[in-house]
Design a protein around this motif. Structure first.
Motif, PDB file in Angstrom:
ATOM      1  N   PHE A  41       0.930  -1.274  -0.105  1.00 51.89           N
ATOM      2  CA  PHE A  41       0.127  -0.194  -0.014  1.00 51.89           C
ATOM      3  C   PHE A  41       0.704   1.287   0.156  1.00 51.89           C
ATOM      4  CE2 PHE A  41      -4.673  -0.774   0.874  1.00 51.89           C
ATOM      5  CZ  PHE A  41      -4.472  -1.870   0.429  1.00 51.89           C
TER       6      PHE A  41
ATOM      7  N   VAL B 175       3.793   1.513  -1.329  1.00 55.96           N
ATOM      8  CA  VAL B 175       4.374   1.884  -2.967  1.00 55.96           C
ATOM      9  C   VAL B 175       3.028   2.254  -3.615  1.00 55.96           C
ATOM     10  CG1 VAL B 175       5.043   0.731  -4.995  1.00 55.96           C
ATOM     11  CG2 VAL B 175       5.857   0.281  -2.761  1.00 55.96           C
ATOM     12  N   GLY B 176       1.734   1.891  -3.393  1.00 54.65           N
ATOM     13  CA  GLY B 176       0.552   2.276  -4.019  1.00 54.65           C
ATOM     14  C   GLY B 176       0.173   3.478  -3.921  1.00 54.65           C
ATOM     15  N   GLN B 177       0.729   4.019  -2.679  1.00 53.37           N
ATOM     16  CA  GLN B 177       0.422   5.724  -2.476  1.00 53.37           C
ATOM     17  C   GLN B 177       1.270   6.434  -3.133  1.00 53.37           C
ATOM     18  OE1 GLN B 177       0.580   5.513   1.784  1.00 53.37           O
ATOM     19  NE2 GLN B 177      -1.558   4.427   1.700  1.00 53.37           N
ATOM     20  N   SER B 178       2.071   5.965  -3.840  1.00 53.25           N
ATOM     21  CA  SER B 178       3.048   6.884  -4.763  1.00 53.25           C
ATOM     22  C   SER B 178       2.567   6.783  -6.041  1.00 53.25           C
ATOM     23  CB  SER B 178       4.534   6.615  -4.702  1.00 53.25           C
ATOM     24  OG  SER B 178       4.817   5.313  -5.363  1.00 53.25           O
ATOM     25  N   TYR B 179       1.337   6.086  -6.313  1.00 52.49           N
ATOM     26  CA  TYR B 179       0.790   6.011  -7.597  1.00 52.49           C
ATOM     27  C   TYR B 179      -0.030   7.332  -7.713  1.00 52.49           C
ATOM     28  CZ  TYR B 179      -1.969   4.200 -11.560  1.00 52.49           C
ATOM     29  OH  TYR B 179      -2.587   4.237 -13.031  1.00 52.49           O
ATOM     30  N   ASN B 180       0.196   7.934  -8.859  1.00 50.32           N
ATOM     31  CA  ASN B 180      -0.168   9.390  -9.010  1.00 50.32           C
ATOM     32  C   ASN B 180      -0.373   9.503 -10.453  1.00 50.32           C
ATOM     33  OD1 ASN B 180      -0.687  12.115  -8.692  1.00 50.32           O
ATOM     34  ND2 ASN B 180       1.439  12.747  -8.523  1.00 50.32           N
ATOM     35  N   PRO B 181      -1.469   8.849 -10.835  1.00 54.72           N
ATOM     36  CA  PRO B 181      -1.637   9.031 -12.394  1.00 54.72           C
ATOM     37  C   PRO B 181      -1.776  10.332 -12.935  1.00 54.72           C
ATOM     38  CG  PRO B 181      -3.532   7.962 -11.425  1.00 54.72           C
ATOM     39  CD  PRO B 181      -2.409   8.065 -10.232  1.00 54.72           C
ATOM     40  N   PHE B 182      -0.919  10.993 -13.581  1.00 59.18           N
ATOM     41  CA  PHE B 182      -1.067  12.086 -14.145  1.00 59.18           C
ATOM     42  C   PHE B 182      -1.244  11.746 -15.390  1.00 59.18           C
ATOM     43  CE2 PHE B 182       0.205  16.272 -14.989  1.00 59.18           C
ATOM     44  CZ  PHE B 182      -0.027  17.009 -14.031  1.00 59.18           C
TER      45      PHE B 182
END
Lengths: 473, 434
Positions: free
Chosen positions: A459, A461-468
């Motif tokens: 989670f 690592v997932g929180q750095s998922y920042n689809p721009f």
């Protein structure tokens, strides 16, 4: 750096542990902790690390003076100097803007507002050093003769940035002579994992979900949306803060320190007074020991003392009127409880007082969350049906249904469920009864710990998922 | 060590090994295709950055952005999270919560520094192309229902008023000699049967009717909503991307060209090419499993009109393709095949149709799929995207541009969410200069 960051978890902590246990000498181990703690602090506050060292030096001197002069004016002066100095530092960084703003609007004084950001952890370490000097003066502990050792107490990265507010007297002996044992280390790791899970899996998820309701356009918010939103915020703030305390306590144990508990399942309380005996215990006991009792406690000017303590408690949480109101709100609740409600609750089934506590706390969080009073009142109105867009809506329903499992798990985790299961399994499977006992005692807890760790890292690592989606802008 | 419990050892092992793996992994990725963004780069050390705290902060971002196996871990995390929402099969809400990307500043030079990963331009190219990856704001809700992502619409009256003001100003500046059309592409939420969820999204038709009353009488408002709605059962929108399909764009084109007084060209005249396996923006936004299992097919209709398409990057023109198959292989960027990504300062298509009709399409990415259908009707089609055009780069403001090219029609094609987003329309307003 925060504990729930990948860099802390995968670089800082493993390296720190490795070096710490490679070194055998106590003094060098302490020096390692000082250096890594200062590095940890400088990671977030490269400049104000100097303030931290200065503040420690200041109270190192004050405490030595106070320790030698417990019965004369010099001791009292040292204590006064310490308190004034620390409150000035805290006031300057935390409240200068707030005070200037209020003076400006009250008197029309054109005071400039300082633009310094709030140094991380300043609210915690100033209180720690104040309590240290006062305890030395009161003779409850001896003044530390070695500056590095005092610096270690103040700067220890476990509790530096977000508490608990550790008393010097609680860890004085451990600074000089502590014993790190494998049993403690085991406990420390599983406590740390538990805190990490609370923060990453529950608090962050609740925080993200709450954004669908809090801080949105309230003219569209239905009643159920307001309740769900503030409930999610209650989950977020509890699991965030208590998770951080768990991680601090766990880290302490890994390095041989024992910190006192800071939370004790506050949401199972049955009154606001009980809630505050279970919520942020180190802050409540600080105000009790260093403000409430010196002012006279229950014996003298009880009401005034209570008022002072709760205004300060509110203000400590942030420089804003909403925090003051939040504190005063608890002052009123606790006063009314003492005079009336507690006696009424005794005669009623416990479910009544539990519901009362939840409603009372959620209303409190509305003031805590909204820096703007108008918004807080509007939100509160919606909760109770005043000017609400509707009673419920599909958006609330979808959020509720999609996250029902999460909400249930989080709500269960607010109760001492693991302790309950542990005690039950002990009773069900008394020691040495073979497979089942082995499973419940020796296999399941480590497995659960490992699972929470893996999930937390995923989670994180997932929180750095920042689809721009449109990075061409 | 023997007295350490299994989970303690596991903790030490996992954290230390991950730390080591990241340390040894020197080839850090710079771009995430999944997220369509460049990842945080290793920060440059400077004393100033150290003291104001940005160095460590950036370093931490860089560390987590380039974490080993990051994309697989992210996907695993989404799958775990989705597995826990089994109470509402097929429906999930994903909230976008990032900050708004700012439209480019109009006075600045066109971005020249950002290297493009997908297609290397010729070495001697003085400027790198801008690329139109999409358009709308990066916030809002995506509802995934039955394998289809829907972007929810929240009507913002002020933004619609502003859109009308901007178009009215164009009309006032351009006068009677130039016809102005306004075509707004509805978002797909309007055409998905949301049954149980009615009320979750505002009516776009009502928003369009509201707008119609505020546009100056000379501006012709094209009702793309009705045009699409009469074909509601067809494949008008992608399931995994927020754009319309070429078919959806075709029906909007029909509505426009009929309003302009010409019969539309039947779809059968075009040769169709299908590109399969498209997972677009809504997928990258939500990473929803049901979308991944249900990819889109992107259909193309190849133009039959002889033409020449030039895209200008500042003053430098480059030949380009109306249907550019270099993007066909990309999994998430297939939509860029339409007018070759739609980027550049401006573009022009000159056709064999010598009828003297010259149109300017002032568009966002929804216009890209529509432009190819205009070829049989116009001698010259000018293409401007408000995010990429600037007076500094083009050498003139948009009014001068229209006059110099003797343009006699202007067609605004914008996505509903952009009309609903004041910041975007401020970019369109800024094209007018002064």
């Amino acid at each position: 750096m925060v504990f729930s960051s990948l860099y802390f978890l995968c670089v800082f902590l493993p390296l720190n542990l490795l070096l710490y246990y490679l070194i055998k000498n106590r003094t060098y181990r302490n020096w390692l902790l000082i250096i890594t703690s200062l590095f940890f602090y400088a990671w977030g506050e490269p400049v104000w690390v100097a303030l931290l060292i200065f503040s420690t030096l200041f109270d190192y001197v004050n405490a030595r003076v106070a320790g030698k002069n417990r019965d004369n004016w010099k001791g009292r002066a040292a204590v006064a100097l310490s308190i004034t100095g620390n409150l000035l530092i805290l006031g300057f960084f935390k409240y200068a803007g707030f005070i200037a703003e209020n003076l400006n609007s009250l008197l029309g004084a054109g005071l400039g507002v300082t633009a310094f950001g709030l140094p991380i952890g300043i609210s915690f370490y100033t209180f720690q050093t104040i309590s240290y000097v006062v305890d030395v003066y009161r003779g409850e502990t001896e003044a530390q003769q070695s500056f590095p050792r005092l610096l270690l107490f103040v700067s220890l990265f476990h509790q530096l940035v977000a508490g608990p507010i550790v008393r010097y007297s609680d860890i004085a002996r451990e600074i000089e002579a502590r014993v790190e044992t494998p049993a403690q280390f085991n406990y420390g790791v599983s406590r740390f994992i538990m805190g990490l899970g609370k923060k990453v899996l529950i608090a962050n998820t609740a925080g993200k979900l709450s954004e669908s309701f809090l801080g949105t356009d309230y003219s569209r918010l239905p009643v159920t949306g307001a309740w769900l939103g503030i409930f999610l915020f209650a989950l977020q703030i509890y699991f965030d803060f208590s998770g951080y305390s768990d991680m601090a306590i766990g880290l302490g144990k890994m390095f041989g320190f024992t910190y006192k508990e800071n939370f004790n399942y506050p949401y199972i309380s049955r009154s606001a007074a009980e809630f505050w005996r279970r919520w942020h215990i180190s802050l409540g006991s600080f105000f009790r020991d260093y403000v409430y009792i010196p002012l006279g406690g229950n014996r003298r000017r009880y009401l005034l003392n209570l008022l002072v303590v709760w205004s300060l408690t509110g203000l400590w949480h942030g420089a804003g009127w909403n925090f003051v109101i939040w504190g005063l709100y608890y002052f009123v609740l606790i006063f009314v409880e003492k005079k009336l409600l507690l006696r009424v609750f005794e005669k009623l089934p416990s479910i009544v007082s539990r519901i009362y506590l939840w409603v009372a706390v959620l209303v409190g969080w509305v003031f805590f969350y909204h820096l703007d009073l108008g918004e807080a009142l509007q939100f509160l109105g919606i909760m109770f049906g005043v000017k609400a867009a509707a009673f419920s809506g599909p958006e609330v329903a979808i959020h509720f249904l999609s996250n029902a499992v999460f909400l249930a798990v989080a709500a269960i985790c607010c109760t001492p469920v693991t302790r309950f299961i542990g005690e039950r399994s002990k009773r069900l499977f008394p020691e040495k009864q073979g497979g089942a006992a082995f499973l419940a005692g020796k296999v399941l807890p480590p497995l659960a710990g490992a699972a929470v760790l893996v999930l937390s890292i995923i989670f994180l690592v997932g929180q750095s998922y920042n689809p721009f989606l449109y990075f061409r802008f | 060590m023997r007295k350490l419990r299994a989970d303690t050892l596991f903790f030490l092992l996992v954290t230390a090994l991950l730390g080591l793996a990241n340390f040894l992994n020197v080839e850090k990725p710079a771009v995430s295709e999944l997220e369509q963004r460049s990842l945080a780069a290793r920060p440059e050390f400077s004393v100033q950055a150290l003291f104001n705290g940005t160095y460590f902060k950036d370093y931490e971002n860089y560390y987590s952005d380039t974490f080993i196996f990051r994309e697989s871990i992210v996907k695993a995390g989404r799958e775990i999270a989705q597995a826990f929402s089994f109470l509402s099969p097929g429906v999930s809400l994903t909230a976008g919560y990032e900050e708004l990307p700012a439209p480019p500043e109009q006075e600045k030079e066109p971005p020249a520094e950002e290297p493009r990963e997908m297609e290397k331009p010729p070495d001697d190219a003085p400027l790198l192309p801008e690329m139109d990856d999409g358009d709308d704001q990066n916030v809002g809700y995506w509802l995934v229902v039955e394998g289809r992502a829907v972007q929810l619409f929240k009507f913002d009256k002020d933004s619609f008023n502003y859109y009308a003001d901007v178009l009215n100003r164009y009309q006032a500046e351009l006068g009677r000699g130039v016809k102005i059309y306004s075509l707004i592409a509805p978002s797909n939420s309007e055409f998905v049967q949301l049954k149980r969820y009615s009320g979750i999204t505002d009516s776009q038709n009502e928003a369009l009717n509201y707008l119609k009353r505020r546009l100056a009488p000379g501006i012709l408002s094209i009702n793309a909503y009705d045009a699409l709605n009469s074909h509601a059962g067809e494949y008008l929108y992608f399931r995994t991307d927020h754009h319309w399909t070429a078919l959806g764009a075709y029906y909007a084109y029909c509505a426009f060209i009929e309003a302009a007084g010409e019969p539309p060209v039947p779809l059968e005249r075009y040769r169709r090419v299908d590109l399969e396996g498209f997972l677009g923006s809504s997928y990258t936004k939500t990473l929803d499993k049901s979308l991944e299992e249900n990819p889109d097919t992107l259909s193309l209709y190849l133009p039959f009109t002889e033409h020449e398409f030039t895209v200008y990057y500042a003053a430098e023109g480059r030949r380009s393709k109306v249907i550019d198959l270099q993007y066909a292989e990309s999994k998430t960027d297939k939509y860029l095949v339409f007018i070759s990504s739609g980027g550049g300062t401006w573009g022009v298509i000159k056709t064999e149709v010598k009828n003297g009709k010259r149109i300017l399409v002032l568009k966002d990415s929804f216009g890209n799929a529509l432009v190819p259908f205009l070829l049989p009707h116009y001698e010259e089609i000018y293409i401007v995207d408000s995010r990429f055009y600037s007076a500094a780069a083009a050498g003139k403001d948009i009014l001068q541009f229209i006059r110099d090219n003797r343009i006699n029609e202007v067609l605004f094609v914008n996505y509903m969410e952009n009309v609903n987003w004041r910041k975007f329309m401020e970019g369109v307003q800024a094209l007018l200069g002064g």
